[in-house]
Scaffold this motif. Structure first.
Motif, PDB file in Angstrom:
ATOM      1  N   GLU A   1       6.276  38.730  66.062  1.00 17.89           N
ATOM      2  CA  GLU A   1       4.816  37.229  65.826  1.00 17.89           C
ATOM      3  C   GLU A   1       3.717  39.207  65.921  1.00 17.89           C
ATOM      4  OE1 GLU A   1       2.734  33.659  67.193  1.00 17.89           O
ATOM      5  OE2 GLU A   1       4.027  34.791  68.611  1.00 17.89           O
TER       6      GLU A   1
ATOM      7  N   SER B   1      -0.718  33.911  69.348  1.00 27.11           N
ATOM      8  CA  SER B   1      -1.521  34.439  68.344  1.00 27.11           C
ATOM      9  C   SER B   1      -3.127  34.596  68.412  1.00 27.11           C
ATOM     10  CB  SER B   1      -0.057  34.448  67.485  1.00 27.11           C
ATOM     11  OG  SER B   1      -1.228  35.774  67.104  1.00 27.11           O
TER      12      SER B   1
ATOM     13  N   GLY C   1       8.538  40.283  59.213  1.00 29.73           N
ATOM     14  CA  GLY C   1       8.093  40.764  60.644  1.00 29.73           C
ATOM     15  C   GLY C   1       7.475  42.039  60.572  1.00 29.73           C
TER      16      GLY C   1
END
Lengths: 119, 119
Positions: free
Chosen positions: A27, A100, B26
């Motif tokens: 992420e 995030s 990702g």
């Protein structure tokens, strides 16, 4: 040959962007800025340290909030003008309490909030 | 309320950084810059379009190399001063032929090349 933070390409303000990515999940958490000393401190301490443009001071991520970023690995891009920090993030990375900072998506031409605060 | 690229925060040169991340894996591929018109074109065409600072022109990623970035989703950060583009990357994203521009890691204080050209 040891890595020398001075060899990176900095902008006119002496800063380089650094992307923080959660190592375990991939992420992308945030992007902030470092100067050469912040790069050096990050590598020395293992705590991701930015340069706060608004406060004009070093910013050890999580120093006050506890939401620290433990450095797993620092990477440099092909032009030496952008950094990627793989990190282990404690708690939310975003000051809004979200994991995030990239919690707004553009979908069908409209901004959509895709994540809620976790803390 | 439709998303308006003009509402983003641009730097003094009228640019905003955009991180490209492979949607399926990702992997962070690269970081480059957009102006408001590049953001608009990216959303309209679904082809990620940057502003080339060196050439001072729009840069439709892959237009000459074929290594296009198909936009999956554009995201905006909490301060509206950084973008994250989730993409489907054809071939390498890096002009060196590597999948990602971030192919140099700092390990034990030394720069280490961690990826080879794929094309």
């Amino acid at each position: 040959m040891p890595f020398d933070p001075q060899t990176l390409s900095y902008n006119d303000a002496g800063l380089i962007p650094c992307i923080a990515q959660e190592d375990a999940t991939g992420e992308v958490l945030m992007m902030a800025w470092m100067n050469a000393e912040a790069v050096a401190r990050t590598l020395e301490t293992g705590r991701v340290t930015y340069w706060s443009r608004s406060r004009a001071s070093f910013w050890v991520k999580g120093e006050t909030s506890g939401h620290v970023q433990e450095l797993v690995e620092l990477r440099v891009d092909c032009d030496s003008d952008c950094l990627l920090a793989l990190v282990r993030q404690t708690g939310p990375a975003c000051h809004t309490g979200r994991r995030s900072c990239f919690y707004t998506a553009v979908r069908d031409g409209e901004p959509v909030e895709i994540a809620a605060p976790v803390a």
